[in-house]
Design a protein around this motif. Structure first.
Motif, mmCIF file in Angstrom:
data_model
loop_
_atom_site.group_PDB
_atom_site.id
_atom_site.type_symbol
_atom_site.label_atom_id
_atom_site.label_comp_id
_atom_site.label_asym_id
_atom_site.label_seq_id
_atom_site.Cartn_x
_atom_site.Cartn_y
_atom_site.Cartn_z
ATOM 1 N N LEU A 188 0.832 -1.205 0.000
ATOM 2 C CA LEU A 188 0.000 0.000 0.000
ATOM 3 C C LEU A 188 0.865 1.252 0.000
ATOM 4 O O LEU A 188 0.603 2.210 -0.743
ATOM 5 C CB LEU A 188 -0.926 -0.006 1.216
ATOM 6 N N SER A 189 1.913 1.264 0.819
ATOM 7 C CA SER A 189 2.795 2.426 0.888
ATOM 8 C C SER A 189 3.472 2.679 -0.451
ATOM 9 O O SER A 189 3.547 3.825 -0.916
ATOM 10 C CB SER A 189 3.842 2.216 1.983
ATOM 11 N N ALA A 190 3.966 1.628 -1.090
ATOM 12 C CA ALA A 190 4.655 1.778 -2.369
ATOM 13 C C ALA A 190 3.730 2.330 -3.446
ATOM 14 O O ALA A 190 4.077 3.260 -4.179
ATOM 15 C CB ALA A 190 5.238 0.435 -2.806
ATOM 16 N N VAL A 191 2.531 1.770 -3.565
ATOM 17 C CA VAL A 191 1.611 2.214 -4.608
ATOM 18 C C VAL A 191 1.123 3.630 -4.325
ATOM 19 O O VAL A 191 0.939 4.436 -5.249
ATOM 20 C CB VAL A 191 0.435 1.228 -4.745
ATOM 21 N N VAL A 237 2.436 9.975 2.828
ATOM 22 C CA VAL A 237 3.437 10.308 3.843
ATOM 23 C C VAL A 237 3.187 9.512 5.117
ATOM 24 O O VAL A 237 4.114 8.914 5.696
ATOM 25 C CB VAL A 237 3.423 11.824 4.131
ATOM 26 N N LEU A 238 1.938 9.499 5.572
ATOM 27 C CA LEU A 238 1.607 8.760 6.790
ATOM 28 C C LEU A 238 1.873 7.275 6.622
ATOM 29 O O LEU A 238 2.388 6.612 7.539
ATOM 30 C CB LEU A 238 0.140 9.000 7.141
ATOM 31 N N SER A 239 1.548 6.743 5.467
ATOM 32 C CA SER A 239 1.767 5.322 5.214
ATOM 33 C C SER A 239 3.237 4.962 5.316
ATOM 34 O O SER A 239 3.614 3.971 5.962
ATOM 35 C CB SER A 239 1.232 4.962 3.821
ATOM 36 N N TYR A 240 4.096 5.773 4.692
ATOM 37 C CA TYR A 240 5.523 5.469 4.722
ATOM 38 C C TYR A 240 6.093 5.627 6.129
ATOM 39 O O TYR A 240 6.904 4.801 6.577
ATOM 40 C CB TYR A 240 6.288 6.371 3.752
ATOM 41 N N VAL A 241 5.672 6.684 6.836
ATOM 42 C CA VAL A 241 6.177 6.906 8.194
ATOM 43 C C VAL A 241 5.797 5.744 9.107
ATOM 44 O O VAL A 241 6.622 5.230 9.879
ATOM 45 C CB VAL A 241 5.640 8.241 8.753
ATOM 46 N N LEU A 269 -5.302 14.851 0.429
ATOM 47 C CA LEU A 269 -5.580 13.638 1.197
ATOM 48 C C LEU A 269 -4.684 12.489 0.746
ATOM 49 O O LEU A 269 -4.160 11.731 1.579
ATOM 50 C CB LEU A 269 -7.049 13.250 1.048
ATOM 51 N N LEU A 270 -4.509 12.341 -0.570
ATOM 52 C CA LEU A 270 -3.650 11.268 -1.071
ATOM 53 C C LEU A 270 -2.197 11.477 -0.651
ATOM 54 O O LEU A 270 -1.496 10.523 -0.295
ATOM 55 C CB LEU A 270 -3.754 11.180 -2.592
ATOM 56 N N THR A 271 -1.739 12.726 -0.695
ATOM 57 C CA THR A 271 -0.368 13.011 -0.270
ATOM 58 C C THR A 271 -0.196 12.732 1.215
ATOM 59 O O THR A 271 0.806 12.130 1.635
ATOM 60 C CB THR A 271 -0.012 14.478 -0.575
ATOM 61 N N ALA A 272 -1.161 13.165 2.015
ATOM 62 C CA ALA A 272 -1.104 12.883 3.451
ATOM 63 C C ALA A 272 -1.115 11.382 3.702
ATOM 64 O O ALA A 272 -0.385 10.882 4.576
ATOM 65 C CB ALA A 272 -2.282 13.553 4.155
ATOM 66 N N VAL A 275 -4.435 5.245 7.345
ATOM 67 C CA VAL A 275 -4.215 5.462 5.910
ATOM 68 C C VAL A 275 -5.435 5.011 5.117
ATOM 69 O O VAL A 275 -5.853 5.672 4.160
ATOM 70 C CB VAL A 275 -2.953 4.708 5.449
ATOM 71 N N ALA A 276 -6.031 3.902 5.513
ATOM 72 C CA ALA A 276 -7.229 3.403 4.834
ATOM 73 C C ALA A 276 -8.367 4.413 4.914
ATOM 74 O O ALA A 276 -9.111 4.615 3.944
ATOM 75 C CB ALA A 276 -7.657 2.066 5.431
ATOM 76 N N VAL A 277 -8.502 5.084 6.058
ATOM 77 C CA VAL A 277 -9.539 6.106 6.214
ATOM 78 C C VAL A 277 -9.297 7.257 5.236
ATOM 79 O O VAL A 277 -10.233 7.756 4.588
ATOM 80 C CB VAL A 277 -9.572 6.623 7.667
#
Length: 424
Positions: free
Chosen positions: A301-304, A385-389, A379-382, A340-342
């Motif tokens: 999910l983070s990569a995509v 970033v949140l996903s990778y962190v 929202l997608l950018t957030a 991230v899903a939210v």
């Protein structure tokens, strides 16, 4: 060892929800000519463009010198498949097969969620999240691609080689499913997954090359794509129009793109950011010291997400990929991607408002259209970033307080049987 017995109770409401929402999506397709539903633009891609490509492929060749053909050769098999269903129009057969792929995805998510220690939340996210995009998912073949990515991730838990095969099949259709193999645990699982992917990819590519001419024609057209108005760069340029930028929108390569000064620089910046994203993912892979059952899902999910937000093209159907991957993450109670899903689901709802409901506003670059895309892409950018962190933090070596004292976990990511707690 006694196995947990799973009752069908929670599955029945999910089944009812799937049937109700898919009936609504089919109704929307039947009435897609309405202005709020895009005036038929959503479904036009199937009965006009896909059908045209079907006619070309049926004569044994991939489209050549067609600026709209930008897909790997595996896409040809998906576009030819509706012709196997007799008695239906191409459009009807395509929608039916897409609905079947949707049902398959929901089924495997339910099966994964009903295993001991797992959750049905993933199946609920897919079932309830996909209709946020209205009828768009049934009029694109991204559902089929997402199904292959979901199968790849869920199969890899039992057989990394099988996961690699599904990942390769998905990559042959739309490239991005290759990213789902990034989070495989080090050692034998990674080797098995990539060996399966390489073998299946080579065999399928050779078969397609033997059956059709010009299998790599898509490469010529893919490199010429510009900055689509729905991308981060396109949103920035649309906002710049209000500050005096002299650019405009134009239809090119099957999408509305920005044209004017500095567009080339924005496209280059997008490519650089994509390269940086890949570097960050490699860095995580090298530095991560802990894997659990959800790590491959979270990494996918983070990569995509990272590749999506840095892309020159963020088409609304890209949200189908993200909903599917978020659903896989939520089948595991160990996932770190719940927030991230939210964000992904919220961005999906906003994406529908942008296209097809208010697409004219986006094309014209009005304040309403710009703010709408700014919110969706923000929202997608957030989320990226949140996903990778959260992925990075989950891969750090935790400290385990066991009966024998405090000790670091091994790189396998498995908790010691006698571990009492984990402090980060």
């Amino acid at each position: 060892m006694n196995r947990l017995r799973v009752t069908p109770g929670p599955v029945l409401p999910l089944t009812a929800l799937w049937l109700a929402t898919r009936a609504l999506m089919l109704w929307l397709i039947a009435h897609s000519g309405g202005p709020l539903l895009g005036g038929g633009s959503v479904t036009r891609e199937v009965w006009r463009l896909y059908h045209h490509w079907y006619d070309v492929l049926a004569h044994g060749s991939f489209p050549v010198h067609d600026t709209l053909w930008q897909y790997p050769p595996g896409a040809g098999a998906v576009l030819l498949a509706p012709g196997l269903l007799p008695g239906l129009t191409y459009f009807q057969a395509f929608v039916l097969l897409t609905l079947a792929a949707d049902a398959l995805t929901a089924t495997v998510l339910v099966r994964a969620g009903t295993r001991p220690g797992r959750s049905l939340l993933g199946a609920a996210v897919w079932t309830g999240g996909l209709p946020l995009l209205l009828h768009l998912p049934l009029a694109r073949y991204d559902v089929q691609v997402t199904a292959l990515a979901v199968l790849s991730l869920l199969a890899s838990a039992r057989s990394p080689r099988a996961g690699g095969v599904f990942g390769a099949l998905g990559a042959l259709v739309k490239v991005w499913p290759a990213l789902v193999l990034l989070g495989m645990p080090r050692g034998r699982p990674t080797r098995g997954a990539w060996a399966g992917a390489a073998g299946a990819g080579a065999v399928c590519l050779a078969l397609l090359a033997a059956l059709f001419t010009h299998p790599l024609a898509f490469l010529r057209e893919q490199g010429g794509r510009g900055v689509q108005i729905e991308s981060l760069g396109g949103t920035a340029l649309n906002l710049a129009r209000h500050a005096g930028w002299s650019g405009r929108t134009r239809y090119r390569y099957g999408a509305m793109e920005m044209a004017g000064p500095h567009v080339g620089a924005v496209a280059t910046a997008s490519l650089v950011l994509t390269a940086v994203s890949f570097g960050l993912l490699v860095l995580w892979r090298v530095r991560a010291r802990r894997w659990n059952e959800a790590t491959p899902y979270d990494a996918a999910l983070s990569a995509v997400l990272l590749f999506t937000v840095t892309s020159r093209v963020i088409s609304p159907q890209y949200l189908i990929w993200l909903i599917g991957l978020a659903a896989v993450c939520l089948t595991s109670r160990f996932t770190c991607q719940r927030p991230v899903a939210v964000l992904v689901l919220t961005a999906s709802a906003l994406s529908t408002v942008a296209y097809p409901m208010c697409y004219r506003e986006v094309i014209d670059g009005t304040w309403a259209g710009c703010l709408l895309m700014l919110a969706r892409n923000g929202l997608l950018t957030a989320a990226a970033v949140l996903s990778y962190v959260r992925l990075w933090r989950s891969g750090r070596t935790p400290t385990v307080k066991s009966l024998r004292g405090t000790q670091p976990l091994a790189g396998s990511g498995r908790l010691p049987d006698r571990a009492l707690s984990v402090s980060r």
